[in-house]
Design an enzyme around this catalytic site. Structure first.
Site, mmCIF file in Angstrom:
data_model
loop_
_atom_site.group_PDB
_atom_site.id
_atom_site.type_symbol
_atom_site.label_atom_id
_atom_site.label_comp_id
_atom_site.label_asym_id
_atom_site.label_seq_id
_atom_site.Cartn_x
_atom_site.Cartn_y
_atom_site.Cartn_z
ATOM 1 N N ASP A 249 34.090 37.061 41.529
ATOM 2 C CA ASP A 249 33.376 38.330 41.612
ATOM 3 C C ASP A 249 33.829 39.163 40.414
ATOM 4 O O ASP A 249 34.741 38.795 39.676
ATOM 5 C CB ASP A 249 33.631 39.028 42.947
ATOM 6 C CG ASP A 249 32.486 39.990 43.288
ATOM 7 O OD1 ASP A 249 31.713 40.357 42.376
ATOM 8 O OD2 ASP A 249 32.357 40.392 44.450
HETATM 9 C C1 BGC Z 1 29.735 42.474 43.888
HETATM 10 C C2 BGC Z 1 28.976 41.163 43.838
HETATM 11 C C3 BGC Z 1 27.961 41.239 42.732
HETATM 12 C C4 BGC Z 1 28.671 41.534 41.435
HETATM 13 C C5 BGC Z 1 27.749 41.561 40.237
HETATM 14 C C6 BGC Z 1 30.275 42.890 42.553
HETATM 15 O O1 BGC Z 1 30.761 44.177 42.585
HETATM 16 O O2 BGC Z 1 30.774 42.353 44.843
HETATM 17 O O3 BGC Z 1 28.373 40.895 45.063
HETATM 18 O O4 BGC Z 1 27.227 40.050 42.678
HETATM 19 O O5 BGC Z 1 29.299 42.788 41.533
HETATM 20 O O6 BGC Z 1 26.897 42.621 40.272
#
Ligand code: BGC
Length: 764
Positions: A292
Site C-alpha cells: 500500500d
Molecule cells: C489506500 C489504498 C489505495 C492506495 C492508492 C492507499 O492510501 O489504502 O487502498 O489503493 O492508497 O491510492
C-alpha cells in the site's frame, strides 16, 4: 556394489534436478514464455526498476507531500527505473509515458497504469457496501465491467479493487469500500468484481487487472480507528478474513495489495508468513503483490526497521513485489544484494511476476491499446452505463422500515415536502473513492423526485439545516458540522406543514466515510436529529431517505419516522433510483450487508456469533451473556430488508438425512409472494455446525443466497447445493476441513428471521 553406488548417485542427481525444476515450474507455472528470455536481458538496475510505482504528483491518494514531486519521471522511464504509475489518467498522458517506455527505454518494457477504480471511473455506481446490499452477483459484476471499460478507455490497465476486507466495525470509514460483515457475501463480491474487471481475456483492450486488497485483516483495526493494530487468532484469520482473498484467487485475480496494519505485532507489509508461506506456498498465487502507499517505508514508524534500508529488506523478504511510492527498492535493492541480505534470485522472482502480468494484459503486444482518445470520448459516461448505474442503484436500496405501508408513495399525493441537507446534494451520492467522477454530478433526490412526478404533484423543498464542513476548524471533528444555527428550521417546519407527506434526506456526505474517516460517534451529525424531531411534531407522515457510507446508529431516529429507505451513496443516478423506489416503480429488494448497531458500545456487532457458555437468558436474567443497559441485538440485523410485498416460506426439503465427505446435499424451499406487488426476494441459507470437536462453532453462517423475482400470488422453489467443503473450518488439528457431525439448516428472509429449519448429518 559399484554399480549400485553409481545408480544411487545418478538417482540423487536426477531427483535433485527434478527438485530444482519443480521449484522453477511452480514459480513460473503458467507464465508467458517470453518472461524468461526478457528477464535474462535485464540489468539488475532494470530489474529493480520494475519493482517501483510512483503517483502522478498532482493527484495524491496517500499521505500528503510526496518525494515524487522532485522526480524526473520521463527520464526515469527512459532509464527503465519505473514499473508502474498510479493516478496518471487519460488516454493522452498515459500514451505519452507509454511511448517513452516502449520506444525510448533500452528494453521497451511497457508501464502498467493503476488507479483506484472502486465503484466506477466516471459513471459512478453505488459504493461497494451499498452494492453488496443488492445481494446480486450479476449486478456487482456488471458495475465492475463497466468501470473497467471506462477506465481502460482512459488509459488504465490496473485497478486497486476489489477491497474485500471483511468489516464488522462501522466506526471504520472504509467499511464503505467492501461487502460488509459476512465472509460468504465478501467472497461472492470478490468473485463477481474480479470477473467484472478482468473479463474473460485480460489482454483485451477493455479489461483491466484487479487487485485483492488489503491483505490482511485491514478491516478489523482495534477501536475502529484507521490504521490501528489488529490482533486476532489464526482461526479468525483463516475462517473470516482470508476466505474472500482465496475466492479472488480462484476467480483469477492478477494482483494483491498488502495492508497497512500489524497483525499480532507484525506489520502486514513485512509479513513473510502472509505473503510467502500462505499466499504463495499454500495458495499458489502467481500474480504480484503491491505494497500500500508507502507501507514498506512505514515499517520504520511501526518500529521494526531502523532505516529505509532495513525497511526495504523487510518488504523484499516478505514478498512484496512492488513498492508503491516508497522508492525503497530502487534505492537499496542493489546494496541489499551486495550485502547478501537478499539474493538476485529473489528479485528475479518478483520481476517475473510483474512482467507476466504485463504480458497477460497484452501490454507487450499492443502497448497503446488502452490509450485511445476516440474510445475515451465514446465510452466515458456512455448512456448505457448510466442506465446500468440506475438499475444497480435501485437494487441496492434497502427498505428498513415501512410502518402502515406508507411506501410506496401514492401517485395521488399532491404535495410532497423534501427536507434536509442531503435533499438537493448532487455530490454526496458520488461517495468517496470516486474515481474520476465530476464533483456535484449525481442526480439529487430532489431532481429525481421532481422528474418522477412532473406536473402530477408539487415537490416542496427546504434544506432545514446544513452539513457543510468548516475546514478552518479541522476536517475530522464532529464540531465541523453545524450544531448551533437553527435559522433554517422555521422554513422547513412550514414546508412540512403545507405538505401531505415529508421525505427527510439525512445522513452523511461523501467524505464522512472512506479512508481515514473513522468516527467514534456514528449517529446523525450536526442538527439533523433535532430537525427530524421538529418535523415529526407537525404530525405529517415522515419517510427518511438515509444517505450513508456505513451502518449508523439510528436508535433515536427510528421512532420519529414512519419509513426508512436506506439510500446509501448510490452514485451518478442516485435521485432517479430513489424516486423509482419511493413511487413504487421499483419494488425494493436490498438487504443489509452489515448490522446497524443499537448502540456504538456493541461494536463489533455481527450475526456470526458463538453461543458462549452462558447464552443470553432473560429468565433468570443473571449471569448470562448480555448488556445491562441495551439489547444484545443490533437495531437492524444482517440480511434485513423489506419489500412492498410479503413473502412466505414453506416446504423445506433436504435431499438426504446423511451425506458422506464426497457427497453434496441439496436443500430446497418454496417461497410464495403473498402480497400485492411483484417483487424480488433474497432467499438466505444459513448453517450451524452443531458440535465442533474442541472448537465452538458459530450459531449461524451464511452459506448461500439466491435473489429471485416472484410475481404476486406466485410461488417459486429455490435450491441450494452444499458440499462438505463449504462446511470446512480451521479445526483444532489446524486442518482447514469439514468435520463429521450434525448440521442445522435455516432458510429465511434475514439473519434474524429464518422460518424454516432442518438438519442433516455429515459422516465419513
Ligand atoms: C489506500 C489504498 C489505495 C492506495 C492508492 C492507499 O492510501 O489504502 O487502498 O489503493 O492508497 O491510492
Amino acid at each position: 556394489m559399484k554399480k549400485l553406488q553409481l545408480i544411487s548417485i545418478l538417482l540423487v542427481i536426477i531427483l535433485a534436478s527434478l527438485g530444482c525444476q519443480r521449484n522453477k515450474t511452480s514459480q513460473t507455472a503458467g507464465f508467458d514464455p517470453r518472461v524468461e528470455p526478457l528477464l535474462k536481458k535485464m540489468t539488475l538496475e532494470e530489474k529493480l526498476g520494475q519493482l517501483n510505482q510512483f503517483s502522478n504528483p498532482y493527484i495524491s491518494t496517500g499521505t500528503g507531500e510526496t518525494s515524487a514531486h522532485n522526480e524526473n519521471f520521463d527520464e526515469m522511464v527512459r532509464d527503465g527505473l519505473i514499473g508502474s504509475f498510479l493516478n496518471v489518467l487519460g488516454a493522452e498522458e498515459t500514451l505519452r509515458l507509454q511511448k517513452i517506455a516502449v520506444e525510448e527505454s533500452r528494453l521497451g518494457i511497457p508501464l502498467i497504469f493503476a488507479f483506484d477504480v472502486i465503484h466506477g471511473y466516471k459513471t459512478m455506481f453505488p459504493i461497494p457496501l451499498a452494492e453488496a446490499a443488492s445481494f446480486d452477483r450479476a449486478a456487482m459484476q456488471q458495475s465492475a465491467r463497466i468501470a473497467a471499460v471506462e477506465a481502460a478507455a482512459n488509459g488504465l490497465n490496473w485497478t486497486f479493487a476489489p477491497m474485500i476486507d471483511v468489516s464488522r466495525d462501522p466506526r471504520w470509514g472504509r467499511i464503505m469500500e467492501g461487502a460488509g460483515e459476512d465472509v460468504y457475501l465478501n467472497e461472492q463480491a470478490a468473485i463477481a468484481r474480479v470477473r467484472g474487471f478482468q473479463g474473460d481475456d485480460l489482454s483485451a483492450a477493455n479489461t483491466i487487472a484487479a487487485c485483492a486488497k488489503h491483505f490482511a485483516a485491514y478491516g478489523a483495526p482495534f477501536g475502529g480507528r484507521e490504521y490501528n493494530m489488529v490482533d486476532m487468532s489464526e482461526r479468525m484469520l483463516r475462517e473470516v478474513y482470508f476466505p474472500p482473498f482465496q475466492a479472488a484467487i480462484d476467480a483469477g485475480v492478477a494482483t494483491f495489495m498488502s495492508a497497512f496494519n500489524t497483525i499480532a505485532g507484525v506489520p502486514a507489509s513485512a509479513d513473510r508468513w502472509l505473503f510467502t508461506e500462505v499466499l504463495r506456498d499454500e495458495w499458489g498465487f502467481n500474480g504480484f503483490v503491491v505494497s500500500d502507499w508507502t507501507s514498506v517505508e512505514e515499517l520504520i514508524e511501526h518500529g521494526i526497521a531502523e532505516s529505509r534500508y532495513e525497511a526495504a529488506w523487510y518488504g523484499l523478504n516478505a514478498g512484496i513485489d512492488m513498492d508503491m511510492m516508497g522508492r525503497l527498492y530502487l534505492d537499496y535493492g542493489k546494496q541489499l544484494i551486495e550485502d547478501k541480505k537478499i539474493s538476485e534470485q529473489q528479485i528475479d522472482d518478483m520481476v517475473r511476476r510483474i512482467l507476466d502480468v504485463k504480458f497477460k494484459l497484452g501490454l507487450f503486444d499492443s502497448p497503446y491499446q488502452y490509450s485511445d482518445l476516440e474510445k475515451q470520448e465514446e465510452l466515458t459516461l456512455h448512456p448505457e452505463h448510466l442506465e446500468a448505474s440506475r438499475d444497480i442503484a435501485r437494487k441496492s436500496i434497502v427498505l428498513m422500515k415501512n410502518d402502515l405501508n406508507i411506501l410506496p408513495l401514492s401517485k395521488d399525493i399532491k404535495r410532497i415536502a423534501v427536507i434536509g441537507p442531503l435533499a438537493n446534494d448532487k455530490d454526496a451520492p458520488i461517495g468517496n473513492w470516486r474515481g474520476s467522477a465530476t464533483p456535484n454530478s449525481a442526480v439529487s433526490l430532489l431532481e429525481g423526485m421532481r422528474e418522477a412526478v412532473g406536473d402530477r404533484a408539487e415537490i416542496l423543498y427546504s434544506e432545514g439545516t446544513s452539513l457543510t464542513l468548516n475546514e478552518q476548524q479541522g476536517f475530522f471533528t464532529q464540531l465541523d458540522y453545524n450544531t448551533t444555527d437553527r435559522s433554517g428550521f422555521a422554513h422547513a417546519i412550514a414546508t412540512a406543514r403545507s405538505a401531505d407527506v415529508v421525505v427527510m434526506a439525512l445522513g452523511e456526505t461523501a467524505y464522512i466515510s472512506g479512508e481515514c474517516r473513522s468516527y467514534a460517534d456514528i449517529s446523525l451529525k450536526g442538527l439533523q436529529l433535532e430537525l427530524l424531531r421538529e418535523i415529526r411534531k407537525t404530525g405529517k407522515p415522515v419517510v427518511l431517505a438515509l444517505f450513508t457510507g456505513r451502518p449508523l446508529v439510528l436508535t433515536d431516529v427510528v421512532e420519529h419516522t414512519d419509513a426508512i429507505l436506506n439510500c446509501w451513496l448510490l452514485g451518478s443516478e442516485s435521485g432517479h433510483a430513489i424516486a423509482d423506489v419511493l413511487f413504487g416503480d421499483y419494488n425494493p429488494s436490498g438487504k443489509l450487508p452489515a448490522s446497524f448497531p443499537y448502540h456504538v458500545g456493541q461494536i463489533p456487532v455481527f450475526y456470526e456469533q458463538l453461543n458462549t457458555g452462558r447464552p443470553f437468558d432473560p429468565n433468570p436474567f443473571e449471569f448470562s451473556s448480555m448488556y445491562r443497559d441495551i439489547p444484545n441485538e443490533p437495531l437492524f440485523a444482517f440480511g434485513h430488508g423489506l419489500s412492498y410485498t410479503t413473502f412466505a416460506y414453506s416446504d423445506l426439503v433436504l435431499t438426504n438425512d446423511t451425506i458422506t465427505m464426497s457427497e453434496s446435499i441439496t436443500i430446497k424451499a418454496t417461497v410464495t409472494n403473498t402480497g400485492n406487488y411483484d417483487g424480488e426476494e433474497v432467499v438466505q441459507l444459513y448453517i450451524r455446525d452443531v458440535i465442533g470437536k474442541g472448537v465452538s462453532r458459530p450459531l449461524l453462517q451464511l452459506k448461500g443466497f439466491e435473489k429471485i423475482m416472484i410475481e404476486k400470488g406466485a410461488s417459486k422453489e429455490v435450491a441450494f447445493t452444499i458440499h462438505p467443503d463449504d462446511l470446512a473450518f480451521f479445526r483444532l488439528d489446524k486442518q482447514f476441513a469439514p468435520e463429521t457431525g450434525k448440521f442445522e439448516v435455516y432458510i429465511g428472509t434475514a439473519s434474524n428471521n429464518l422460518s424454516l429449519k432442518g438438519e442433516f448429518e455429515l459422516v465419513e
